[in-house]
Design a protein around this motif. Structure first.
Motif, mmCIF file in Angstrom:
data_model
loop_
_atom_site.group_PDB
_atom_site.id
_atom_site.type_symbol
_atom_site.label_atom_id
_atom_site.label_comp_id
_atom_site.label_asym_id
_atom_site.label_seq_id
_atom_site.Cartn_x
_atom_site.Cartn_y
_atom_site.Cartn_z
ATOM 1 N N ASN A 104 0.786 -1.241 0.000
ATOM 2 C CA ASN A 104 0.000 0.000 0.000
ATOM 3 C C ASN A 104 0.816 1.289 0.000
ATOM 4 O OD1 ASN A 104 -2.382 -1.590 0.245
ATOM 5 N ND2 ASN A 104 -2.047 -1.706 2.455
ATOM 6 N N ASP B 45 6.105 3.622 -7.887
ATOM 7 C CA ASP B 45 4.983 3.309 -8.781
ATOM 8 C C ASP B 45 4.094 2.193 -8.238
ATOM 9 O OD1 ASP B 45 6.777 1.248 -9.059
ATOM 10 O OD2 ASP B 45 6.941 1.380 -11.231
ATOM 11 N N ARG C 80 0.855 0.837 -6.515
ATOM 12 C CA ARG C 80 -0.525 1.291 -6.315
ATOM 13 C C ARG C 80 -0.990 0.962 -4.905
ATOM 14 N NH1 ARG C 80 -3.230 -1.116 -11.884
ATOM 15 N NH2 ARG C 80 -1.972 0.107 -13.369
ATOM 16 N N TYR C 81 -1.889 1.778 -4.380
ATOM 17 C CA TYR C 81 -2.500 1.451 -3.091
ATOM 18 C C TYR C 81 -3.285 0.158 -3.285
ATOM 19 C CZ TYR C 81 -4.787 1.822 1.384
ATOM 20 O OH TYR C 81 -5.201 1.562 2.662
ATOM 21 N N GLY D 129 0.753 5.229 -1.600
ATOM 22 C CA GLY D 129 0.606 4.477 -2.835
ATOM 23 C C GLY D 129 -0.189 5.264 -3.857
ATOM 24 N N LEU D 130 -0.115 4.830 -5.106
ATOM 25 C CA LEU D 130 -0.827 5.516 -6.174
ATOM 26 C C LEU D 130 -2.310 5.151 -6.143
ATOM 27 C CD1 LEU D 130 1.701 5.104 -9.128
ATOM 28 C CD2 LEU D 130 1.538 6.939 -7.442
ATOM 29 N N ASP D 131 -3.125 6.130 -6.416
ATOM 30 C CA ASP D 131 -4.580 5.951 -6.424
ATOM 31 C C ASP D 131 -5.082 6.162 -7.848
ATOM 32 O OD1 ASP D 131 -7.341 6.138 -6.201
ATOM 33 O OD2 ASP D 131 -7.253 7.121 -4.245
ATOM 34 N N GLU D 132 -5.624 5.106 -8.458
ATOM 35 C CA GLU D 132 -6.082 5.200 -9.846
ATOM 36 C C GLU D 132 -7.191 6.226 -10.023
ATOM 37 O OE1 GLU D 132 -7.158 1.348 -11.183
ATOM 38 O OE2 GLU D 132 -5.084 0.638 -11.338
ATOM 39 N N LYS E 287 -5.465 9.458 -10.211
ATOM 40 C CA LYS E 287 -4.320 9.378 -11.131
ATOM 41 C C LYS E 287 -3.054 9.983 -10.516
ATOM 42 C CE LYS E 287 -7.308 9.458 -15.199
ATOM 43 N NZ LYS E 287 -7.261 8.002 -15.338
ATOM 44 N N LYS F 262 -2.106 8.790 -3.251
ATOM 45 C CA LYS F 262 -3.122 9.111 -2.261
ATOM 46 C C LYS F 262 -2.612 10.281 -1.409
ATOM 47 C CE LYS F 262 -5.221 5.933 0.156
ATOM 48 N NZ LYS F 262 -6.647 6.063 -0.189
#
Length: 343
Positions: A62, A79, A81-82, A112-115, A118, A121
């Motif tokens: 995360n 890179d 993602r959460y 983490g990255l949140d889709e 984009k 978080k």
């Protein structure tokens, strides 16, 4: 100034585009060395009955992270993602160890990255990371087996999560945007090396001095970019010699390993069929960063796609697909008034 404040300051010092014309005069110190000198580096290596190598081993969920050993960045991801998990990723750390004894470990955690948005978080939320330092004693080139000498986990507490209808370990500081932990561990290595400990301190908060230094570092990056673009093997061997000599001792290179390094880690950028259409990319979207207690300097990308990577990068495309490569390029100033040098 604390390291956290330093990091935040550096995020503000960015450049989206700069002039990149090559000057006729070299902008950095390049040793008077040849390809054969590079291939013969193994002759400078002292060997021992037991040659211990060390790695950092990381499991993360995360969040993104950076791991620094003795204030040198050894491993990172920006890179993840959460909701994503990486199990037991390794990176060698002997290149940051100059002598036996106490070493400093610094762990930096980022959201983490949140889709949906984009991007990262806004907070760490349930970030979790486990870091171990592992060692392996090699005797006559043969491994005797990995063992753990240090470990640390991000702080967690049991929390009931309604979605899962059970208690799970949860990060104790979920509302933070950034978390850093520093620890000390001890290692046994047979060598003692002078690396950047006596180099000049480059870090400065003076705007004019920082601007001047950034321009100097940028010029060195442009020169290195030119070396790759022109496929200049002699200059590549020369500029890399001092750095490679240190690494060779830290990793106990043999003749075979030194020659493999030249063929597989250096010439691959010039000769591989897959890289025949390699194009060096503009040095842009970067920040200037300092390591080595302010004695090491580099340019790293700040754009989401490549953040944390070296600003020295190439692109190529062939029938198998596309690929971007980044080249780790760190500079120091060995003596006052002298030119910057690769290390």
């Amino acid at each position: 100034m604390t390291h956290l404040k330093t990091y935040i300051l550096l995020l503000l010092i960015t450049c989206t585009s700069c002039g990149q014309e090559i000057t006729k005069q070299t902008t950095m110190h390049i040793p008077d060395r040849t390809i054969q000198d590079f291939l013969d580096i193994y002759k400078t290596v002292e060997h021992y009955e037991i040659e211990t190598r060390h790695w950092v081993k990381i499991t993360v969920a995360n969040c993104n992270f950076e791991v620094l050993i003795n204030d040198e960045k050894m491993h990172f991801y920006h890179d993840i993602r959460y909701g994503g998990v990486i199990n037991a990723t390794y990176a060698p750390i002997n290149p940051a160890i100059v002598k036996a004894g106490k070493q400093t470990l610094k762990i930096r955690m980022f959201p983490g990255l949140d889709e949906k948005i984009k991007g990262p978080k806004p907070i760490l939320d349930n970030a979790q990371i486990k870091v171990s330092i592992v060692a392996d004693d090699f005797i006559e080139g043969e491994s005797t087996g990995e063992y753990t000498i240090f470990s640390w986990e991000s702080p967690t507490e049991k929390k009931f999560i309604k979605k899962y209808n059970k208690e799970i370990p949860y990060f104790t500081k979920p509302d933070l945007q950034y978390y850093e932990h520093t620890a000390v561990f001890e290692v046994e290595v047979p060598y003692t090396i002078e690396k950047w400990g006596s180099s000049q301190v480059l870090y400065t908060e003076n705007a004019e001095q920082l601007k001047k230094l950034t321009e100097e570092v940028m010029a060195a990056y442009i020169e290195m970019k030119d070396i790759f673009q022109r496929k200049d093997e002699e200059r590549l061997a020369a500029v890399s010699y001092n750095k490679e000599k240190i690494i060779a001792q830290q990793l106990f290179f043999t003749k075979k390993k030194s020659h493999e390094r030249w063929e597989n880690d250096y010439l691959i950028n010039f000769n591989s069929n897959e890289r025949r259409d390699l194009e060096m990319q503009p040095i842009e979207n970067f920040k200037i960063v300092f390591y080595g207690n302010g004695r090491l300097v580099a340019l790293e990308r700040v754009d989401l796609q490549f953040r944390g990577e070296s600003a020295l990068m190439s692109y190529y495309k062939n029938e198998k697909g596309e690929r971007v490569s980044h080249y780790n390029f760190i500079l120091h100033r060995p003596k006052k008034g002298g030119k910057l040098e690769s290390i």
